[in-house]
Motif scaffolding. Structure first.
Motif, PDB file in Angstrom:
ATOM      1  N   GLY A 122       0.805  -1.210   0.000  1.00 46.02           N
ATOM      2  CA  GLY A 122       0.000   0.000   0.000  1.00 46.02           C
ATOM      3  C   GLY A 122       0.840   1.262   0.000  1.00 46.02           C
ATOM      4  O   GLY A 122       2.075   1.214   0.047  1.00 46.02           O
ATOM      5  N   PRO A 123       0.145   2.405  -0.049  1.00 41.95           N
ATOM      6  CA  PRO A 123       0.841   3.687  -0.157  1.00 41.95           C
ATOM      7  C   PRO A 123       1.766   3.979   1.025  1.00 41.95           C
ATOM      8  O   PRO A 123       2.764   4.674   0.885  1.00 41.95           O
ATOM      9  CB  PRO A 123      -0.278   4.722  -0.218  1.00 41.95           C
ATOM     10  CG  PRO A 123      -1.553   3.986  -0.268  1.00 41.95           C
ATOM     11  CD  PRO A 123      -1.293   2.537  -0.066  1.00 41.95           C
ATOM     12  N   LYS A 124       1.451   3.465   2.191  1.00 39.44           N
ATOM     13  CA  LYS A 124       2.313   3.680   3.357  1.00 39.44           C
ATOM     14  C   LYS A 124       3.098   2.422   3.687  1.00 39.44           C
ATOM     15  O   LYS A 124       3.616   2.272   4.787  1.00 39.44           O
ATOM     16  CB  LYS A 124       1.482   4.123   4.559  1.00 39.44           C
ATOM     17  CG  LYS A 124       0.834   5.469   4.330  1.00 39.44           C
ATOM     18  CD  LYS A 124       0.178   5.977   5.564  1.00 39.44           C
ATOM     19  CE  LYS A 124      -0.477   7.305   5.213  1.00 39.44           C
ATOM     20  NZ  LYS A 124      -0.744   8.120   6.351  1.00 39.44           N
ATOM     21  N   GLY A 125       3.199   1.534   2.715  1.00 43.38           N
ATOM     22  CA  GLY A 125       3.874   0.268   2.911  1.00 43.38           C
ATOM     23  C   GLY A 125       5.369   0.370   2.718  1.00 43.38           C
ATOM     24  O   GLY A 125       5.921   1.424   2.416  1.00 43.38           O
ATOM     25  N   GLY A 126       6.005  -0.758   2.903  1.00 47.41           N
ATOM     26  CA  GLY A 126       7.443  -0.831   2.750  1.00 47.41           C
ATOM     27  C   GLY A 126       7.991  -1.980   3.578  1.00 47.41           C
ATOM     28  O   GLY A 126       7.282  -2.940   3.865  1.00 47.41           O
ATOM     29  N   PHE A 127       9.241  -1.846   3.979  1.00 47.01           N
ATOM     30  CA  PHE A 127       9.933  -2.907   4.701  1.00 47.01           C
ATOM     31  C   PHE A 127      10.416  -2.414   6.055  1.00 47.01           C
ATOM     32  O   PHE A 127      10.832  -1.267   6.192  1.00 47.01           O
ATOM     33  CB  PHE A 127      11.125  -3.406   3.885  1.00 47.01           C
ATOM     34  CG  PHE A 127      10.722  -4.080   2.613  1.00 47.01           C
ATOM     35  CD1 PHE A 127      10.495  -5.447   2.583  1.00 47.01           C
ATOM     36  CD2 PHE A 127      10.551  -3.357   1.442  1.00 47.01           C
ATOM     37  CE1 PHE A 127      10.116  -6.083   1.414  1.00 47.01           C
ATOM     38  CE2 PHE A 127      10.174  -3.977   0.270  1.00 47.01           C
ATOM     39  CZ  PHE A 127       9.954  -5.345   0.249  1.00 47.01           C
TER      40      PHE A 127
END
Length: 142
Positions: free
Chosen positions: A60-65
């Motif tokens: 999602g737009p605020k996703g990541g690792f």
């Protein structure tokens, strides 16, 4: 033992995430830009580390690792093992198929000792060690 480019990028990315701390997920685009590495290649590496349980990913737009555990609990060997065979890396330095203590090549004894020291270093060095030491960080930068 010489590390593959994949392992080097993996180490640098995990250190970057360790330095990011608890600031939330970091996008692959941001990591790739900060480390000056190819985005698609890095994405595959990060997903590989996610499959091993070292990272967690969010879509999602605020996703990541993010790191799946504290940097002090992630050994350098944990990051490298999915990409390079460090456990069995004591193969013959001269490329001989049959090289052992019983049938050594001319470099066997010296290489065995060096290989054991490298494996110990990888097993005893954590991401916290590397992320918190400016001298180590500088050495990993391009």
């Amino acid at each position: 033992m010489i590390l593959s480019q994949t392992s080097i990028y993996a180490i640098r990315a995990v250190i970057h995430l360790a330095e990011a701390g608890g600031d939330g997920p970091v996008r692959v685009d941001d990591i790739a830009e900060a480390l000056e590495v190819p985005r698609n290649y890095l994405s595959k590496i990060l997903h590989g580390l996610t499959r091993t349980g070292l990272l967690e990913s969010t879509r999602g737009p605020k996703g990541g690792f993010v790191l799946a555990r504290a940097p002090g609990r992630i050994r350098l060997s944990d990051v490298i093992e999915p990409f390079d065979d460090i456990a069995g890396s004591s193969g013959c330095l001269l490329g001989r198929a049959r090289c052992s203590d019983a049938n050594p090549c001319p470099a066997h004894a010296r290489w065995r000792d060096v290989s054991m020291q490298v494996r110990a270093f990888l097993a005893n060095t954590t991401m916290e060690d590397l992320a918190n030491d400016p001298a180590n960080r500088a050495a990993l930068e391009v």
